[in-house]
Design a protein around this motif. Structure first.
Motif, mmCIF file in Angstrom:
data_model
loop_
_atom_site.group_PDB
_atom_site.id
_atom_site.type_symbol
_atom_site.label_atom_id
_atom_site.label_comp_id
_atom_site.label_asym_id
_atom_site.label_seq_id
_atom_site.Cartn_x
_atom_site.Cartn_y
_atom_site.Cartn_z
ATOM 1 N N SER A 69 -29.633 21.275 -28.664
ATOM 2 C CA SER A 69 -30.306 20.492 -26.658
ATOM 3 C C SER A 69 -28.600 19.599 -26.830
ATOM 4 C CB SER A 69 -30.678 20.235 -26.064
ATOM 5 O OG SER A 69 -31.196 18.679 -26.916
ATOM 6 N N GLU A 70 -28.208 19.024 -27.127
ATOM 7 C CA GLU A 70 -26.777 18.193 -26.896
ATOM 8 C C GLU A 70 -25.806 18.973 -26.809
ATOM 9 O OE1 GLU A 70 -26.667 15.250 -25.917
ATOM 10 O OE2 GLU A 70 -29.210 14.643 -25.331
ATOM 11 N N GLU A 71 -25.938 19.632 -27.823
ATOM 12 C CA GLU A 71 -24.953 20.648 -27.890
ATOM 13 C C GLU A 71 -24.510 21.707 -26.393
ATOM 14 O OE1 GLU A 71 -24.190 22.396 -31.618
ATOM 15 O OE2 GLU A 71 -23.503 20.499 -32.012
ATOM 16 N N GLU A 72 -25.295 22.505 -26.335
ATOM 17 C CA GLU A 72 -26.023 23.048 -25.089
ATOM 18 C C GLU A 72 -25.705 22.580 -23.721
ATOM 19 O OE1 GLU A 72 -26.772 26.475 -23.196
ATOM 20 O OE2 GLU A 72 -26.406 25.925 -25.771
ATOM 21 N N ASP A 73 -25.969 21.057 -23.432
ATOM 22 C CA ASP A 73 -25.803 20.232 -22.627
ATOM 23 C C ASP A 73 -24.419 20.212 -22.057
ATOM 24 O OD1 ASP A 73 -28.589 20.007 -21.853
ATOM 25 O OD2 ASP A 73 -28.605 17.714 -22.429
ATOM 26 N N GLU A 74 -23.242 19.749 -23.318
ATOM 27 C CA GLU A 74 -21.811 19.960 -23.391
ATOM 28 C C GLU A 74 -21.531 21.668 -23.002
ATOM 29 O OE1 GLU A 74 -20.323 18.158 -27.095
ATOM 30 O OE2 GLU A 74 -22.086 16.688 -26.878
ATOM 31 N N LYS A 75 -22.294 22.290 -23.181
ATOM 32 C CA LYS A 75 -21.655 23.459 -23.190
ATOM 33 C C LYS A 75 -21.660 23.613 -21.810
ATOM 34 C CE LYS A 75 -22.191 25.774 -27.541
ATOM 35 N NZ LYS A 75 -23.716 27.161 -27.855
ATOM 36 N N ILE A 76 -22.877 23.326 -21.271
ATOM 37 C CA ILE A 76 -22.967 23.577 -20.040
ATOM 38 C C ILE A 76 -21.591 22.993 -19.087
ATOM 39 C CG2 ILE A 76 -24.561 23.263 -18.085
ATOM 40 C CD1 ILE A 76 -25.380 25.780 -19.849
ATOM 41 N N GLU A 77 -21.409 21.183 -19.300
ATOM 42 C CA GLU A 77 -20.946 20.486 -19.397
ATOM 43 C C GLU A 77 -19.213 21.551 -18.501
ATOM 44 O OE1 GLU A 77 -18.957 18.294 -16.812
ATOM 45 O OE2 GLU A 77 -21.326 18.632 -16.240
ATOM 46 N N ASP A 78 -18.593 21.909 -19.295
ATOM 47 C CA ASP A 78 -18.122 22.773 -19.920
ATOM 48 C C ASP A 78 -17.231 23.970 -19.026
ATOM 49 O OD1 ASP A 78 -16.166 20.650 -21.534
ATOM 50 O OD2 ASP A 78 -17.477 22.388 -23.296
ATOM 51 N N LEU A 79 -18.111 24.674 -19.086
ATOM 52 C CA LEU A 79 -19.011 26.024 -17.923
ATOM 53 C C LEU A 79 -18.552 24.973 -16.338
ATOM 54 C CD1 LEU A 79 -21.531 27.940 -19.875
ATOM 55 C CD2 LEU A 79 -18.960 28.362 -19.645
ATOM 56 N N ASP A 127 -24.247 39.719 -3.463
ATOM 57 C CA ASP A 127 -23.330 38.903 -2.440
ATOM 58 C C ASP A 127 -21.585 38.675 -2.483
ATOM 59 O OD1 ASP A 127 -22.971 36.823 -4.541
ATOM 60 O OD2 ASP A 127 -24.121 35.439 -3.249
ATOM 61 N N GLY A 128 -20.700 39.579 -3.707
ATOM 62 C CA GLY A 128 -19.641 39.432 -3.280
ATOM 63 C C GLY A 128 -18.940 38.206 -3.963
ATOM 64 N N VAL A 129 -19.663 37.384 -4.208
ATOM 65 C CA VAL A 129 -19.331 35.976 -4.600
ATOM 66 C C VAL A 129 -19.471 36.055 -6.387
ATOM 67 C CG1 VAL A 129 -17.784 35.167 -2.507
ATOM 68 C CG2 VAL A 129 -20.529 35.009 -3.467
ATOM 69 N N LEU A 130 -19.377 34.714 -7.153
ATOM 70 C CA LEU A 130 -20.176 34.636 -7.919
ATOM 71 C C LEU A 130 -20.394 32.876 -7.894
ATOM 72 C CD1 LEU A 130 -17.420 35.844 -11.195
ATOM 73 C CD2 LEU A 130 -19.799 36.700 -10.432
ATOM 74 N N ASN A 131 -21.864 32.672 -8.077
ATOM 75 C CA ASN A 131 -22.315 30.948 -8.017
ATOM 76 C C ASN A 131 -22.295 30.761 -9.632
ATOM 77 O OD1 ASN A 131 -24.780 32.063 -9.316
ATOM 78 N ND2 ASN A 131 -26.075 32.726 -7.145
ATOM 79 N N PHE A 132 -22.264 29.741 -9.517
ATOM 80 C CA PHE A 132 -22.786 29.274 -11.060
ATOM 81 C C PHE A 132 -22.967 29.610 -12.232
ATOM 82 C CE2 PHE A 132 -23.634 26.049 -14.487
ATOM 83 C CZ PHE A 132 -22.263 26.161 -15.266
ATOM 84 N N ASP A 133 -24.499 30.551 -11.387
ATOM 85 C CA ASP A 133 -25.880 30.745 -12.603
ATOM 86 C C ASP A 133 -24.832 32.042 -13.094
ATOM 87 O OD1 ASP A 133 -27.268 28.871 -12.485
ATOM 88 O OD2 ASP A 133 -28.791 29.166 -11.276
ATOM 89 N N GLU A 134 -24.212 33.033 -12.084
ATOM 90 C CA GLU A 134 -23.230 33.987 -12.266
ATOM 91 C C GLU A 134 -21.898 33.930 -12.986
ATOM 92 O OE1 GLU A 134 -24.991 36.639 -8.266
ATOM 93 O OE2 GLU A 134 -23.260 35.326 -8.020
ATOM 94 N N PHE A 135 -21.624 32.621 -13.286
ATOM 95 C CA PHE A 135 -20.840 32.977 -13.720
ATOM 96 C C PHE A 135 -21.031 31.807 -15.489
ATOM 97 C CE2 PHE A 135 -17.713 29.208 -15.643
ATOM 98 C CZ PHE A 135 -16.431 30.273 -15.064
ATOM 99 N N LYS A 136 -21.914 32.046 -15.775
ATOM 100 C CA LYS A 136 -22.481 30.675 -16.650
ATOM 101 C C LYS A 136 -23.538 32.162 -17.713
ATOM 102 C CE LYS A 136 -26.884 28.608 -16.795
ATOM 103 N NZ LYS A 136 -27.779 28.005 -16.887
ATOM 104 N N ALA A 137 -23.641 32.840 -16.835
ATOM 105 C CA ALA A 137 -24.040 34.476 -17.671
ATOM 106 C C ALA A 137 -22.945 35.535 -18.233
ATOM 107 C CB ALA A 137 -25.446 35.481 -16.513
ATOM 108 N N MET A 138 -21.618 35.178 -17.547
ATOM 109 C CA MET A 138 -20.717 35.795 -17.883
ATOM 110 C C MET A 138 -19.885 35.286 -19.129
ATOM 111 S SD MET A 138 -17.368 36.621 -15.559
ATOM 112 C CE MET A 138 -16.526 35.039 -15.718
ATOM 113 N N MET A 139 -20.206 34.235 -19.045
ATOM 114 C CA MET A 139 -18.813 33.053 -20.271
ATOM 115 C C MET A 139 -19.765 33.413 -21.478
ATOM 116 S SD MET A 139 -16.473 32.762 -18.423
ATOM 117 C CE MET A 139 -16.260 31.829 -19.980
ATOM 118 N N LEU A 140 -21.112 33.554 -21.198
ATOM 119 C CA LEU A 140 -22.981 32.624 -22.574
ATOM 120 C C LEU A 140 -22.997 34.451 -22.727
ATOM 121 C CD1 LEU A 140 -24.476 30.792 -22.000
ATOM 122 C CD2 LEU A 140 -22.474 29.843 -22.355
#
Length: 140
Positions: A69-79, A127-140
């Motif tokens: 879970s700590e590693e996951e938190d670090e990945k999210i912060e990097d994203l 909506d024609g843009v990427l919010n953080f959740d969409e960006f995260k889904a794209m990157m993971l």
């Protein structure tokens, strides 16, 4: 056991000073203090241990989940940092124009229309843009 699991097991065994198959709050406190080189409050360590295991001692599975879970938190912060680089204009989303600018900075020449198409592939709410959740889904 995967390489990651075996690495975690070695760390777990190092923290388990009395070799009883569990890491107490005190053992974790001592080892983290040595690793970090700074004072960590025992109360903070106890809180973390109790958030994972109510009896105050971590078994290997508990330790593994905690570290993961700590590693996951670090990945999210990097994203989040990467997202802010692409977002650029303070809109809290990646627009075709901001994507175009960032790709240009990275040496990739794309038209704004191409950027619209790239965003459309991952734009879950349309909506024609990427919010953080969409960006995260794209990157993971």
């Amino acid at each position: 056991m995967t390489n990651k699991s075996s690495d975690y097991k070695r760390v777990f065994n190092h923290f388990d000073e009395d070799n009883n198959g569990m890491i107490s709050s005190l053992e974790l406190h001592r080892r983290l203090g040595m690793i970090c080189g700074e004072e960590i409050l025992i109360e903070d360590v106890e809180f973390v241990v109790e958030s994972v295991q109510s009896d105050g001692e971590l078994r290997f599975d508990d330790f593994y989940r905690l570290v993961e879970s700590e590693e996951e938190d670090e990945k999210i912060e990097d994203l989040r940092k990467a997202f802010r680089m692409y977002e650029m204009d303070g809109s809290d989303c990646i627009t075709p124009m901001s994507l175009n600018r960032m790709l240009s900075r990275l040496g990739e020449s794309r038209s704004v229309d191409e950027c619209v198409g790239m965003i459309r592939q991952f734009d879950l709410n349309g909506d024609g843009v990427l919010n953080f959740d969409e960006f995260k889904a794209m990157m993971l």
